[in-house]
Motif scaffolding. Structure first.
Motif, PDB file in Angstrom:
ATOM      1  N   PHE A   1       0.829  -1.207   0.000  1.00 43.89           N
ATOM      2  CA  PHE A   1       0.000   0.000   0.000  1.00 43.89           C
ATOM      3  C   PHE A   1       0.865   1.260   0.000  1.00 43.89           C
ATOM      4  O   PHE A   1       0.543   2.245  -0.655  1.00 43.89           O
ATOM      5  CB  PHE A   1      -0.942  -0.011   1.206  1.00 43.89           C
ATOM      6  N   PHE A   2       1.948   1.231   0.744  1.00 49.09           N
ATOM      7  CA  PHE A   2       2.845   2.382   0.773  1.00 49.09           C
ATOM      8  C   PHE A   2       3.409   2.646  -0.626  1.00 49.09           C
ATOM      9  O   PHE A   2       3.474   3.791  -1.078  1.00 49.09           O
ATOM     10  CB  PHE A   2       3.977   2.120   1.755  1.00 49.09           C
TER      11      PHE A   2
ATOM     12  N   SER B   1      -1.949   4.738   6.909  1.00 49.68           N
ATOM     13  CA  SER B   1      -2.872   3.927   6.116  1.00 49.68           C
ATOM     14  C   SER B   1      -2.241   2.597   5.723  1.00 49.68           C
ATOM     15  O   SER B   1      -2.882   1.546   5.774  1.00 49.68           O
ATOM     16  CB  SER B   1      -3.303   4.696   4.867  1.00 49.68           C
ATOM     17  N   ALA B   2      -0.968   2.635   5.329  1.00 51.49           N
ATOM     18  CA  ALA B   2      -0.276   1.418   4.915  1.00 51.49           C
ATOM     19  C   ALA B   2      -0.108   0.449   6.080  1.00 51.49           C
ATOM     20  O   ALA B   2      -0.293  -0.767   5.924  1.00 51.49           O
ATOM     21  CB  ALA B   2       1.082   1.776   4.318  1.00 51.49           C
ATOM     22  N   LEU B   3       0.229   0.970   7.256  1.00 48.67           N
ATOM     23  CA  LEU B   3       0.409   0.110   8.428  1.00 48.67           C
ATOM     24  C   LEU B   3      -0.892  -0.558   8.842  1.00 48.67           C
ATOM     25  O   LEU B   3      -0.920  -1.757   9.170  1.00 48.67           O
ATOM     26  CB  LEU B   3       0.985   0.915   9.593  1.00 48.67           C
ATOM     27  N   VAL B   4      -1.998   0.210   8.828  1.00 48.26           N
ATOM     28  CA  VAL B   4      -3.295  -0.370   9.193  1.00 48.26           C
ATOM     29  C   VAL B   4      -3.711  -1.412   8.163  1.00 48.26           C
ATOM     30  O   VAL B   4      -4.211  -2.485   8.511  1.00 48.26           O
ATOM     31  CB  VAL B   4      -4.367   0.736   9.313  1.00 48.26           C
TER      32      VAL B   4
ATOM     33  N   VAL C   1     -12.285   1.566  10.996  1.00 47.01           N
ATOM     34  CA  VAL C   1     -11.122   2.040  11.765  1.00 47.01           C
ATOM     35  C   VAL C   1     -10.022   2.494  10.826  1.00 47.01           C
ATOM     36  O   VAL C   1      -9.361   3.515  11.067  1.00 47.01           O
ATOM     37  CB  VAL C   1     -10.625   0.918  12.698  1.00 47.01           C
ATOM     38  N   TRP C   2      -9.837   1.768   9.759  1.00 45.79           N
ATOM     39  CA  TRP C   2      -8.829   2.126   8.756  1.00 45.79           C
ATOM     40  C   TRP C   2      -9.087   3.523   8.209  1.00 45.79           C
ATOM     41  O   TRP C   2      -8.192   4.376   8.160  1.00 45.79           O
ATOM     42  CB  TRP C   2      -8.877   1.070   7.654  1.00 45.79           C
TER      43      TRP C   2
END
Length: 245
Positions: A124-125, A157-160, A195-196
């Motif tokens: 995602f990152f 966002s990428a971590l979630v 949550v994201w």
């Protein structure tokens, strides 16, 4: 003097002889498939054991053929049926019943969770940094007329996403024993996505000092470095599916 009567032929002798002939022919059939003697013997015993199950003839034939193909290929590297499938009884049980369901509590965690988490986060990152970098490179005015996404918001966002995405398929995996029914797991999925979005929204509200917007070329370079990291993690931990599958 009484005449000696010829010895009577044992009852069912022809039946036993025919059975032995059939068994010999079946055993020879596996020898003619390119299998080693040990593997041919394993497949003969497996086939006999499979015949006593309630599996349909088509599925029995497909299972035997798939194993023969795999063994012929595996023999090139010295693999045996025992190495690949274990004992005959265990293999028959696996073919008839399918893979055993995993123990409860495997939805989250496990040895492959964290590599998949990092891989998905990097995916995602990479997507967002490359997307925004290329977009702002060819349309510089967008950085002033739109609300560009800061690097901190992208990272959050990428971590979630990395945390949630390995869990989502497992919530509906029939091979896993679940604590909750399907509707509750579906609601948990919706909560996860909510949550994201909320975390991404508040991360984007952070001041520019904490959530700076990268210029096009730095954003593209960071995206390319993410691809390199993804490839390394994929090869290191043998991750399947996803990008570069």
């Amino acid at each position: 003097m009484s005449e000696n009567k010829p010895n009577a032929r044992p009852r069912n002798a022809d039946v036993h002889q025919n059975r032995n002939t059939v068994a010999t022919n079946e055993r020879t059939a596996f020898d003619n498939l390119g299998l080693t003697k040990r593997n041919a013997d394993y497949m003969f015993r497996f086939n006999k054991a499979l015949e006593s199950t309630k599996l349909s003839p088509d599925k029995k034939a497909a299972a035997v053929q798939a194993m023969v193909n795999e063994l012929v290929e595996g023999q090139k590297s010295g693999k045996t049926a025992k190495n690949l499938y274990g004992d005959v009884a265990s293999r028959v049980k696996y073919v008839v019943e399918g893979p055993q369901r995993e123990a409860e509590g495997k939805v989250f965690g496990g040895p492959d969770y964290w590599p998949n988490m990092v891989y998905n986060a990097l995916t995602f990152f990479m997507i967002f940094t490359l997307l925004f970098g290329v977009m702002y490179l060819f349309s510089p005015k967008l950085m002033k007329t739109s609300s560009p996404v800061g690097i901190t918001a992208i990272l959050v966002s990428a971590l979630v996403a990395g945390f949630l995405l390995p869990i989502m398929p497992r919530l509906f995996d029939p091979k896993i024993k679940h604590r909750f029914n399907g509707w509750i797991r579906f609601l948990l999925t919706l909560v996860g996505f909510a949550v994201w979005m909320v975390l991404f929204y508040f991360a984007q509200l952070l001041p520019p000092a904490i959530n700076p917007v990268l210029m096009p070329w730095p954003s593209i370079i960071v995206g390319l470095l993410s691809i390199a990291a993804m490839i390394w993690i994929r090869r290191r931990y043998n991750i399947r599916g996803g990008f570069f599958g």
